[in-house]
Motif scaffolding. Sequence first.
Motif, PDB file in Angstrom:
ATOM      1  N   ALA A 187       0.842  -1.203   0.000  1.00 23.35           N
ATOM      2  CA  ALA A 187       0.000   0.000   0.000  1.00 23.35           C
ATOM      3  C   ALA A 187       0.877   1.253   0.000  1.00 23.35           C
ATOM      4  O   ALA A 187       0.604   2.220  -0.726  1.00 23.35           O
ATOM      5  N   ALA A 188       1.954   1.217   0.772  1.00 24.61           N
ATOM      6  CA  ALA A 188       2.852   2.374   0.843  1.00 24.61           C
ATOM      7  C   ALA A 188       3.505   2.602  -0.523  1.00 24.61           C
ATOM      8  O   ALA A 188       3.644   3.746  -0.969  1.00 24.61           O
ATOM      9  N   ASP A 189       3.837   1.514  -1.224  1.00 27.59           N
ATOM     10  CA  ASP A 189       4.434   1.645  -2.566  1.00 27.59           C
ATOM     11  C   ASP A 189       3.466   2.337  -3.532  1.00 27.59           C
ATOM     12  O   ASP A 189       3.878   3.020  -4.451  1.00 27.59           O
ATOM     13  N   ARG A 190       2.154   2.112  -3.312  1.00 27.03           N
ATOM     14  CA  ARG A 190       1.154   2.767  -4.176  1.00 27.03           C
ATOM     15  C   ARG A 190       0.892   4.203  -3.736  1.00 27.03           C
ATOM     16  O   ARG A 190       0.162   4.927  -4.386  1.00 27.03           O
ATOM     17  N   GLY A 191       1.405   4.572  -2.576  1.00 24.16           N
ATOM     18  CA  GLY A 191       1.148   5.900  -2.030  1.00 24.16           C
ATOM     19  C   GLY A 191      -0.209   6.007  -1.355  1.00 24.16           C
ATOM     20  O   GLY A 191      -0.744   7.104  -1.161  1.00 24.16           O
ATOM     21  N   ASP A 192      -0.791   4.872  -0.972  1.00 24.93           N
ATOM     22  CA  ASP A 192      -2.124   4.871  -0.355  1.00 24.93           C
ATOM     23  C   ASP A 192      -2.083   5.193   1.134  1.00 24.93           C
ATOM     24  O   ASP A 192      -1.082   4.926   1.807  1.00 24.93           O
ATOM     25  N   VAL A 193      -3.179   5.721   1.625  1.00 21.30           N
ATOM     26  CA  VAL A 193      -3.405   5.775   3.069  1.00 21.30           C
ATOM     27  C   VAL A 193      -4.011   4.423   3.451  1.00 21.30           C
ATOM     28  O   VAL A 193      -4.887   3.906   2.747  1.00 21.30           O
ATOM     29  N   THR A 194      -3.524   3.823   4.535  1.00 22.60           N
ATOM     30  CA  THR A 194      -4.031   2.506   4.939  1.00 22.60           C
ATOM     31  C   THR A 194      -4.996   2.651   6.115  1.00 22.60           C
ATOM     32  O   THR A 194      -4.757   3.430   7.041  1.00 22.60           O
ATOM     33  N   ILE A 195      -6.072   1.881   6.035  1.00 20.02           N
ATOM     34  CA  ILE A 195      -7.050   1.864   7.144  1.00 20.02           C
ATOM     35  C   ILE A 195      -7.415   0.404   7.385  1.00 20.02           C
ATOM     36  O   ILE A 195      -7.756  -0.321   6.452  1.00 20.02           O
ATOM     37  N   CYS A 196      -7.269  -0.031   8.618  1.00 22.39           N
ATOM     38  CA  CYS A 196      -7.544  -1.443   8.901  1.00 22.39           C
ATOM     39  C   CYS A 196      -8.636  -1.572   9.958  1.00 22.39           C
ATOM     40  O   CYS A 196      -8.872  -0.664  10.763  1.00 22.39           O
ATOM     41  N   HIS A 197      -9.286  -2.723   9.918  1.00 22.67           N
ATOM     42  CA  HIS A 197     -10.296  -3.045  10.923  1.00 22.67           C
ATOM     43  C   HIS A 197      -9.566  -3.494  12.191  1.00 22.67           C
ATOM     44  O   HIS A 197      -8.522  -4.145  12.090  1.00 22.67           O
ATOM     45  N   PRO A 198     -10.099  -3.198  13.378  1.00 17.80           N
ATOM     46  CA  PRO A 198      -9.399  -3.620  14.611  1.00 17.80           C
ATOM     47  C   PRO A 198      -9.332  -5.132  14.808  1.00 17.80           C
ATOM     48  O   PRO A 198      -8.618  -5.589  15.710  1.00 17.80           O
ATOM     49  N   GLU A 199     -10.040  -5.908  13.976  1.00 18.54           N
ATOM     50  CA  GLU A 199      -9.897  -7.370  14.047  1.00 18.54           C
ATOM     51  C   GLU A 199      -8.587  -7.843  13.419  1.00 18.54           C
ATOM     52  O   GLU A 199      -8.276  -9.031  13.465  1.00 18.54           O
ATOM     53  N   CYS A 200      -7.816  -6.942  12.808  1.00 18.46           N
ATOM     54  CA  CYS A 200      -6.529  -7.324  12.203  1.00 18.46           C
ATOM     55  C   CYS A 200      -5.490  -7.583  13.296  1.00 18.46           C
ATOM     56  O   CYS A 200      -5.573  -7.019  14.400  1.00 18.46           O
ATOM     57  N   PRO A 201      -4.469  -8.398  12.980  1.00 21.85           N
ATOM     58  CA  PRO A 201      -3.412  -8.661  13.962  1.00 21.85           C
ATOM     59  C   PRO A 201      -2.657  -7.384  14.367  1.00 21.85           C
ATOM     60  O   PRO A 201      -2.655  -6.397  13.619  1.00 21.85           O
ATOM     61  N   ARG A 202      -2.011  -7.436  15.530  1.00 21.58           N
ATOM     62  CA  ARG A 202      -1.357  -6.259  16.107  1.00 21.58           C
ATOM     63  C   ARG A 202      -0.379  -5.584  15.142  1.00 21.58           C
ATOM     64  O   ARG A 202      -0.384  -4.365  14.989  1.00 21.58           O
ATOM     65  N   GLU A 203       0.477  -6.373  14.456  1.00 25.71           N
ATOM     66  CA  GLU A 203       1.502  -5.745  13.601  1.00 25.71           C
ATOM     67  C   GLU A 203       0.855  -4.985  12.435  1.00 25.71           C
ATOM     68  O   GLU A 203       1.376  -3.960  11.989  1.00 25.71           O
ATOM     69  N   VAL A 204      -0.299  -5.452  11.987  1.00 21.14           N
ATOM     70  CA  VAL A 204      -1.010  -4.763  10.898  1.00 21.14           C
ATOM     71  C   VAL A 204      -1.643  -3.474  11.439  1.00 21.14           C
ATOM     72  O   VAL A 204      -1.563  -2.413  10.819  1.00 21.14           O
ATOM     73  N   ARG A 205      -2.227  -3.588  12.625  1.00 22.24           N
ATOM     74  CA  ARG A 205      -2.818  -2.377  13.238  1.00 22.24           C
ATOM     75  C   ARG A 205      -1.735  -1.330  13.490  1.00 22.24           C
ATOM     76  O   ARG A 205      -1.911  -0.149  13.205  1.00 22.24           O
ATOM     77  N   ASN A 206      -0.589  -1.795  14.007  1.00 19.84           N
ATOM     78  CA  ASN A 206       0.483  -0.841  14.317  1.00 19.84           C
ATOM     79  C   ASN A 206       1.051  -0.203  13.053  1.00 19.84           C
ATOM     80  O   ASN A 206       1.481   0.950  13.079  1.00 19.84           O
TER      81      ASN A 206
END
Length: 299
Positions: A187-206
């Motif tokens: 996502a960062a390579d595409r220049g996107d802002v990332t938004i995740c659901h809180p059900e995602c694992p900790r490293e993804v949320r962080n």
Amino acid sequence: MNEEIIREIKELKKRRNAIILAHNYQLPEIQDIADILGDSLELAIRAKEAREDVIVFCGVRFMAETAKILNPKKTVLIPEKDAGCPLADFLTPEMVIAARRDHPGAAVVLYVNSTAASKAEADITCTSANAVEVVRSLEATTILFGPDSNLADYVQSKVPEKTIIPLPPGGHCYVHELFTCDDIIEAADRGDVTICHPECPREVRNGSDLVASTGGMVRMAENAESWTLLTERDMAYRLRMLFPDREFHVKDEAICRDMKKTTLESVLRALRTDTYEVVLPDEIMERARAPIERMIAVR
Ligand code: 13P
Ligand code: SF4
């Protein structure tokens, strides 16, 4: 073919004085015919306020059960009786009772993604939209929180002054567990802002720029041009309809199989034949209502 089914759904909806509520993860064709789309909190509130005689709930069972508990005089229909949520089934009422016994003085907070019988054993419920506020609203400093341990961990990071004990440890949603830090890097390579659901694992949320419920994603979407959504794939359909000038990237494999069970045919069948009516024992409904109402009072 679809046009004929949609025409009949609309006609029957009027004749039966029905409303169609649908979750943000439903198939595009279901989103298109819904009267109300939303996250689980928004849909629960709307179900409670519904004046129609019939509520057709396009989502999964715990959502339809919550609607029935909040508005028990209405006929609540779930078009596919097997549309469940494996996360909700992780936790049994016996596990809640045993945990309470082991932790006297702790409050029990259950994610709405739980069965009605488990909710009946809770002090208060929450959704991903209000979990932090719900936990902060309690006097207890030790909280038994289930069944999603990622959401429990997210709440712990926001409310460090309390001790959050996951119930059971390791409860998770298989869809949100698919996300990894590689998705954030892409996502960062595409220049996107990332938004995740809180059900995602900790490293993804962080690693994500933002964490939000599906309703929160709707509220934030106009704040950036291009997004990567770390949640169920059809969330993007909802957002593209609302914000056609924004870009939304998703992971194609992130599919909630139960959310995809509902079809136009099953919605039509629901309205024609009252299938499948949500029926719960009165005693469970009575006991589960109080923790859900407490949550709605916090919002
Ligand atoms: P929301 O309440 O954010 O819509 O989430 C419901 C759900 O089941 C997420 O997997
Ligand atoms: Fe349950 Fe996960 Fe599907 Fe949400 S996405 S309904 S938590 S299985």
